[in-house]
Design a protein around this motif. Structure first.
Motif, mmCIF file in Angstrom:
data_model
loop_
_atom_site.group_PDB
_atom_site.id
_atom_site.type_symbol
_atom_site.label_atom_id
_atom_site.label_comp_id
_atom_site.label_asym_id
_atom_site.label_seq_id
_atom_site.Cartn_x
_atom_site.Cartn_y
_atom_site.Cartn_z
ATOM 1 N N GLN A 181 1.764 15.243 -0.379
ATOM 2 C CA GLN A 181 1.550 14.019 0.323
ATOM 3 C C GLN A 181 -0.018 13.872 0.420
ATOM 4 O O GLN A 181 -0.853 14.575 0.275
ATOM 5 N N GLU A 182 -0.303 12.417 0.692
ATOM 6 C CA GLU A 182 -1.697 11.982 0.653
ATOM 7 C C GLU A 182 -1.721 10.681 1.608
ATOM 8 O O GLU A 182 -0.579 9.898 1.204
ATOM 9 N N PHE A 183 -2.723 10.554 2.057
ATOM 10 C CA PHE A 183 -3.001 9.340 2.782
ATOM 11 C C PHE A 183 -4.553 8.963 2.280
ATOM 12 O O PHE A 183 -5.507 9.732 2.325
ATOM 13 N N THR A 184 -4.709 7.852 1.703
ATOM 14 C CA THR A 184 -5.844 7.354 0.877
ATOM 15 C C THR A 184 -6.587 6.269 1.788
ATOM 16 O O THR A 184 -5.775 4.989 1.780
ATOM 17 N N ASP A 185 -7.542 6.615 2.599
ATOM 18 C CA ASP A 185 -8.134 5.405 3.426
ATOM 19 C C ASP A 185 -8.806 4.021 2.810
ATOM 20 O O ASP A 185 -8.848 3.246 3.238
ATOM 21 N N THR A 186 -8.979 4.347 1.487
ATOM 22 C CA THR A 186 -10.107 3.421 0.747
ATOM 23 C C THR A 186 -8.892 2.708 -0.083
ATOM 24 O O THR A 186 -9.771 1.811 -0.972
ATOM 25 N N VAL A 187 -7.556 2.597 -0.080
ATOM 26 C CA VAL A 187 -6.824 1.786 -1.033
ATOM 27 C C VAL A 187 -5.778 1.093 -0.161
ATOM 28 O O VAL A 187 -5.222 1.748 0.689
ATOM 29 N N TYR A 188 -5.503 -0.151 -0.351
ATOM 30 C CA TYR A 188 -4.373 -0.826 0.770
ATOM 31 C C TYR A 188 -4.042 -1.988 -0.240
ATOM 32 O O TYR A 188 -4.823 -2.611 -0.848
ATOM 33 N N ALA A 189 -2.914 -1.909 -0.548
ATOM 34 C CA ALA A 189 -2.127 -3.235 -1.210
ATOM 35 C C ALA A 189 -2.687 -3.142 -2.658
ATOM 36 O O ALA A 189 -2.979 -4.174 -3.180
ATOM 37 N N ASP A 190 -2.865 -1.909 -3.225
ATOM 38 C CA ASP A 190 -3.188 -1.607 -4.513
ATOM 39 C C ASP A 190 -4.733 -2.387 -4.798
ATOM 40 O O ASP A 190 -5.062 -2.709 -5.987
ATOM 41 N N ALA A 191 -5.423 -2.235 -3.816
ATOM 42 C CA ALA A 191 -6.667 -2.802 -3.978
ATOM 43 C C ALA A 191 -7.880 -1.807 -3.181
ATOM 44 O O ALA A 191 -7.165 -1.415 -2.288
ATOM 45 N N THR A 192 -9.116 -1.797 -3.651
ATOM 46 C CA THR A 192 -10.017 -1.115 -2.897
ATOM 47 C C THR A 192 -10.068 -1.514 -1.379
ATOM 48 O O THR A 192 -10.429 -2.747 -1.375
ATOM 49 N N ASP A 193 -10.146 -0.631 -0.476
ATOM 50 C CA ASP A 193 -10.218 -1.072 0.970
ATOM 51 C C ASP A 193 -11.276 -0.462 1.652
ATOM 52 O O ASP A 193 -11.739 0.584 1.395
ATOM 53 N N ALA A 194 -11.954 -1.052 2.583
ATOM 54 C CA ALA A 194 -13.110 -0.420 3.356
ATOM 55 C C ALA A 194 -12.526 0.872 3.837
ATOM 56 O O ALA A 194 -11.560 0.751 4.677
ATOM 57 N N ALA A 195 -13.328 1.960 4.109
ATOM 58 C CA ALA A 195 -13.241 2.943 4.884
ATOM 59 C C ALA A 195 -13.147 2.917 6.314
ATOM 60 O O ALA A 195 -13.808 1.812 6.868
ATOM 61 N N GLY A 196 -12.274 3.488 7.047
ATOM 62 C CA GLY A 196 -12.469 3.617 8.471
ATOM 63 C C GLY A 196 -12.036 2.271 9.073
ATOM 64 O O GLY A 196 -12.112 2.138 10.213
ATOM 65 N N ASN A 197 -10.983 1.651 8.475
ATOM 66 C CA ASN A 197 -10.676 0.302 9.038
ATOM 67 C C ASN A 197 -9.192 0.489 9.712
ATOM 68 O O ASN A 197 -8.997 -0.741 9.913
ATOM 69 N N GLY A 198 -8.780 1.263 9.812
ATOM 70 C CA GLY A 198 -7.381 1.599 10.482
ATOM 71 C C GLY A 198 -6.162 1.276 9.463
ATOM 72 O O GLY A 198 -5.213 1.447 9.726
ATOM 73 N N ARG A 199 -6.390 1.283 7.994
ATOM 74 C CA ARG A 199 -5.301 1.064 7.451
ATOM 75 C C ARG A 199 -5.709 1.936 5.940
ATOM 76 O O ARG A 199 -6.677 2.098 5.609
ATOM 77 N N GLY A 200 -4.459 2.038 5.137
ATOM 78 C CA GLY A 200 -4.625 2.633 3.825
ATOM 79 C C GLY A 200 -3.073 2.985 3.217
ATOM 80 O O GLY A 200 -2.266 2.284 3.759
ATOM 81 N N GLU A 201 -3.272 3.803 2.067
ATOM 82 C CA GLU A 201 -1.834 3.938 1.319
ATOM 83 C C GLU A 201 -1.562 5.194 1.547
ATOM 84 O O GLU A 201 -2.275 6.250 1.388
ATOM 85 N N VAL A 202 -0.193 5.312 1.952
ATOM 86 C CA VAL A 202 0.411 6.664 1.994
ATOM 87 C C VAL A 202 1.281 6.860 0.748
ATOM 88 O O VAL A 202 2.246 5.849 0.417
ATOM 89 N N ARG A 203 1.223 8.168 0.067
ATOM 90 C CA ARG A 203 2.391 8.541 -1.048
ATOM 91 C C ARG A 203 2.613 9.983 -0.663
ATOM 92 O O ARG A 203 1.997 10.753 -0.088
ATOM 93 N N PHE A 204 3.954 10.086 -1.106
ATOM 94 C CA PHE A 204 4.392 11.237 -1.162
ATOM 95 C C PHE A 204 5.444 11.615 -2.259
ATOM 96 O O PHE A 204 6.122 10.560 -2.741
ATOM 97 N N ILE A 205 5.755 12.993 -2.482
ATOM 98 C CA ILE A 205 6.785 13.207 -3.645
ATOM 99 C C ILE A 205 8.043 13.153 -2.906
ATOM 100 O O ILE A 205 8.118 14.169 -1.870
ATOM 101 N N LEU A 206 9.141 12.592 -3.095
ATOM 102 C CA LEU A 206 10.282 12.550 -2.330
ATOM 103 C C LEU A 206 11.128 14.032 -2.624
ATOM 104 O O LEU A 206 11.150 14.582 -3.878
#
Length: 996
Positions: A106-131
């Protein structure tokens, strides 16, 4: 969803609900309830330290090993929960359906949101994991805010298809493996950048290139960008990873890449510079590369063609030419303008690899002409989007308060001691959560707390939480401790405070931010003491004044700087912590102790007082330090009172416990402040220097006299307070004697006196001894007789030590008051009278028969102030025959025809025994007699009984009886003439006892 009626008929949920009132209703209701029970059940909480979670709804059709992706706005979730605080980017954790088992990958990427680069530390990001569980299924995403205690980085391995897990320059990021054919090639993670790249002969030769990732903060660089290709290599770089393809619904593999450079390649031509992407499993498939033959759709090189570019031919040599010639004309199908640096996305179906574990292989292939390279980013496969449910809050047992104590405190205790701690050194305390009654540990408590150290030295009343609002905060732990369920309400926390504090308490507050609902201060206060004293110095301005001009570390028996015992000197010391840094709060008053006496050998330590301390920013100094002894010693500073708050809590009362101590410092050398010299006996002078004469009552002026009992004084080496410095002995004993005689009448001659001797008693005292053979005399005037007087003689004895004076700042150790011998004002007593007279010896002429012995009149006289008179008190002066010179024999008297005869002393000032032996008949005539009173002797004499020859005259050493018989000075020997037979038969002479 299908439901079965009571009659066994299958209906849809809609059909079932429409049949209200029928026998189907009860079956539908029961079926609906059974269907909803799994959703209504509450999964267990992953970890009490995490306060929030949100369900992740994985849709049907998602099979095991699918990549589940969801964009998460955590700030929005916190708002929904009514929580304020800063989202902790380390906190996201994905669990499986039970709510407690972490998803394996699993991973949380703080700098990616909605398939685009996102500002770090803004309280949102992308979560992925292998089912790991086929859908439909609910997983849980846990998260938290920093105020509840910062969380560590996620320990689970990431997918890392976007290369966000790694650092700049890393060759093999997590999940990937990379090799290079030559170290000159690039195979590394790169951040977002726009580097200037130059090449060898290309056009343009230098260009600012685009190095921004597809999304996020990193992409992977492979090929030849840093250096011109060091060698032909196929491949030059190989980047691989393993992928497990779902057995059903395998989806696609997507890879984003961006070729750049000056070199080129061509369809089917596996030479020059090109990218190759392959899937290797049961079969091998190239999805990007020259053999695929799809350059227009998926360019595998920045230039199309294997020949140098010309006006009408495309090829290598220009930067990112994209199948154009120098005029910008495209080859068939290509539309990208020259110089652009776009990302390309290749999507490939994994259906042919369903259920297989395959290898994704990406290679750079380079020839040694011009530079070319590729960025790889956002590799993903079998992606299925999930949705989020309603966020939830965890339940935390409410504490009634807190306490803190040493970790050694017994289990279950709700109070305990905190012993003294050392500044600058890490220490541990146990924090406990208390129940609402505060009579037991609340084992169920979990959550983050704020922990502070407070300066409680001001004291004051305690509030209900055991605190005082006036206490100032010393420090707040940078990381809020988090009580976990496994702590059972008691957890160990590490502290380090670099300054020193006399009185400290611990305050624990819950929650860590916002409005406090539970607070507690430690019931025990404690001290944080300095680790010790550093830079201890001992100095003075000079040997009797405090200051810093001279160091006092002298342990030698002679030479060097010395300081007077009992006079103030300076001690300085700096309190430091365990890191060696100054503890600026320290303002204590250490004691100074002598731990060893160094000098002289076998010495006894004196009393050392540090005096009055002043403190400035952790450095203490005293200009009133005193040491009452002499010699050298070892000193230690010890502050035993700084940590008094811990005196009764088990803190060892020593230098490893509650005391602040220095190392050991050699200090010296100290010398006496002064000498005291006092009389130790009653001396007595001789009435002239002859104790064999019992009728002595006076002494002639100029006559030597000495001691019956010689003076002796007591020497005491003393400090400034007047106490004996007992260590002034042995190798340190160096006093030199001094003496001075005085007399109010007459002038003393001390030419025959000697320097008194000095003897040590080896305890700081000694004696000064006048020699018993010393002689004194009153100076006799040779021109003017002196009237009689009674002698009043005083003697002063003193000592001094000049051995230290050669060193600047030192001086001479002197006697403050000498020993005075003066018989309580009347002078030193004489054994037989202290009368002194100015005397002379008178010799008269004599006449007589040559047949009879001839008496010679001689008498001692003294000046009574007017005239010389017979000194009837002289019964001691002796005239020896050998001291009388004979000469000028006339006419018939020759040498040694007569001789001097004398016995005994004067009687009543006259001689009755001085005579010349009769010369016999025929030896009439005269002879001159001279009494040789001086120290030098001249002339010849004849001594009875008659010798055969004349003999040399000896000195009588009675010069104090010389007279002024002629001339002006009283320095002449008495003379007389003896005449035999010259005046015989003269009618005017009658010779006594003459027989006819």
């Amino acid at each position: 969803m299908l439901f079965m009626t009571m009659r066994g008929r299958l209906l849809t949920l809609t059909q079932c609900l429409r049949r209200v009132g029928s026998t189907c209703w009860r079956a539908c209701a029961l079926a609906i309830l059974m269907a909803l029970l799994p959703a209504m059940a509450s999964a267990a909480w992953f970890n009490p330290a995490w306060n929030y979670r949100v369900p992740i709804n994985v849709p049907a059709g998602a099979s095991v090993n699918s990549t589940i992706k969801v964009d998460v706005d955590f700030n929005a979730l916190l708002t929904t929960l009514g929580v304020t605080g800063t989202f902790d980017v380390n906190s996201p954790r994905v669990t499986r359906t039970d709510g407690t088992t972490l998803s394996a990958t699993q991973e949380f990427t703080d700098t990616v949101y909605a398939d685009a680069t996102d500002a770090a530390g803004n309280g949102r990001g992308e979560v992925r994991f292998i089912l790991q569980d086929a859908g439909p299924v609910t997983y849980y995403l846990y998260f938290d805010i920093g105020a509840n205690g910062p969380k560590a980085a996620n320990p689970q391995p990431p997918i890392n298809g976007n290369f966000e897990r790694g650092t700049t320059g890393m060759q093999s990021p997590t999940g990937w493996s990379a090799t290079k054919a030559n170290s000159g090639f690039d195979a590394q993670l790169r951040p977002s950048e726009t580097p200037t790249i130059t090449t060898n002969g290309g056009s343009p030769s230098s260009i600012v290139t685009d190095g921004t990732p597809y999304t996020g903060a990193f992409s992977y660089l492979l090929g030849g960008r840093t250096n011109n290709e060091p060698a032909n290599a196929y491949p030059s770089v190989t980047l691989t990873r393993s992928i497990v393809v779902p057995a059903s619904n395998p989806g696609n593999l997507l890879i984003r890449y961006r070729p750049e450079g000056w070199d080129g390649s061509d369809d089917g031509a596996s030479i020059w510079d090109f990218l190759r992407v392959r899937l290797i499993g049961g079969t091998t498939t190239e999805i990007v590369g020259p053999t695929v033959g799809n350059y227009v759709t998926y360019p595998f090189s920045p230039n199309k063609g294997t020949g140098a570019v010309t006006n009408n031919q495309s090829g290598y040599g220009q930067y990112n030419g994209w199948d154009t010639d120098l005029k910008g004309n495209h080859g068939a199908g290509m539309t990208i303008a020259p110089g652009l640096e776009p990302w390309f996305t290749q999507s490939y179906s994994l259906s042919g690899y369903a259920g297989q574990t395959i290898t994704l292989q990406i290679t750079a292939n380079n020839s040694t002409q011009f530079k070319s390279w590729t960025h790889i980013d956002d590799v993903e496969w079998s992606v299925i989007a999930a949705t989020l449910g309603t966020p939830q809050s965890g339940a935390v047992a409410a504490p009634g308060g807190f306490n803190a104590y040493d970790s050694s405190t017994a289990a279950g205790a709700i109070t305990g001691f905190i012993t003294t701690k050392v500044a600058g050194s890490s220490f541990q305390l146990d924090l406990i959560a208390l129940n609402t009654a505060r009579n037991a540990i609340l084992a169920a408590f979990t959550g983050a707390v704020k922990v502070e150290l407070l300066d409680s030295s001001a004291g004051g009343a305690l509030d209900a939480n055991g605190c005082n609002a006036a206490w100032t905060t010393i420090q707040t732990l940078a990381t809020n401790p988090i009580f976990a369920a496994a702590n059972n309400g008691r957890m160990t926390v590490a502290f380090q405070e670099n300054n020193a504090w006399r009185n400290v308490r611990v305050r624990i507050t819950y929650p860590a931010t916002g409005t406090a609902t539970a607070v507690g201060c430690s019931t025990d206060n404690f001290a944080i003491r300095p680790a010790g004293f550093s830079g201890v110095s001992v100095s003075d301005a000079n040997w009797s004044a405090a200051g810093t001009a001279r160091a006092l570390y002298n342990t030698a028996a002679s030479g060097g700087n010395v300081h007077k015992a009992g006079q103030p000197f300076t001690i300085g010391a700096t309190a430091v912590n365990g890191l060696g840094n100054i503890t600026g709060n320290y303002a204590g008053t250490p004691a100074a102790s002598v731990t060893a006496c160094l000098l002289p050998t076998g010495c006894t330590a004196g009393a050392l007082s540090p005096g009055s301390w002043s403190a400035v920013s952790g450095t203490v100094a005293s200009n009133t330090a005193l040491y009452n002894e002499t010699g050298a010693f070892t000193m230690q500073l010890v502050d035993s009172s700084f940590a008094n708050v811990d005196a009764n809590d088990g803190t060892p009362q020593n230098c490893t416990g509650g005391y602040v101590c220095s190392g050991f410092l050699n200090v010296g050398r100290f010398v006496p402040d002064h000498f005291s010299v006092t009389t130790s006996n009653t001396p007595q002078l001789k009435t002239f220097n002859d104790t064999t004469c019992t009728s002595r009552s006076f002494t002639y002026i100029g006559q030597g006299f000495g001691y019956v009992t010689a003076p002796q004084s007591l020497i005491i080496a003393q400090n400034a307070a007047g106490a004996t410095t007992q260590n002034y002995s042995s190798s340190l004993w160096r006093p030199t004697a001094a003496y001075a005689y005085s007399s109010p009448s007459g002038t003393l001659d001390t030419g025959l006196t000697t320097l008194p001797t000095v003897t040590s008693n080896n305890n700081g005292t000694g004696s000064e001894n006048v020699s018993s053979t010393d002689l004194l005399a009153y100076v006799r005037s040779l021109t003017t007789p002196q009237a009689p007087f009674n002698a009043n003689i005083s003697l002063n004895l003193s000592v001094s030590d000049t051995s230290e004076a050669s060193v600047p700042g030192n001086g001479t150790i002197s006697t403050t008051t000498p020993a005075v011998f003066n018989g309580t004002g009347s002078g030193i007593a004489f054994d037989s009278g202290n009368l002194f007279r100015y005397g002379r010896l008178r010799l008269s002429n004599a006449f007589g028969s040559e047949l009879l012995d001839l008496p010679i009149p001689a008498e001692a006289q003294y000046w009574n102030g007017n005239v010389f008179v017979t000194n009837a008190a002289d019964n001691c002066t002796t005239i020896t025959a050998t001291s009388i010179a004979m000469g000028n024999y006339l006419p018939n008297l020759s040498a040694c025809k007569t001789a001097v005869s004398v016995t005994g002393r004067l009687s009543n000032g006259k001689s009755s025994t001085l005579k010349l032996v009769k010369p016999a008949a025929g030896n009439n005539g005269s002879v001159d007699l001279t009494v040789n009173l001086g120290a030098a002797a001249t002339g010849q004499t004849c001594v009875a009984p008659l010798p055969t020859t004349q003999q040399a005259v000896t000195a009588a050493n009675l010069s104090y009886l010389q007279g002024k018989w002629s001339g002006t000075n009283y320095n002449q020997n008495p003379q007389g003439r003896a005449t035999f037979g010259v005046y015989k038969n003269a009618n005017e002479f009658i010779y006594m006892r003459e027989m006819y």
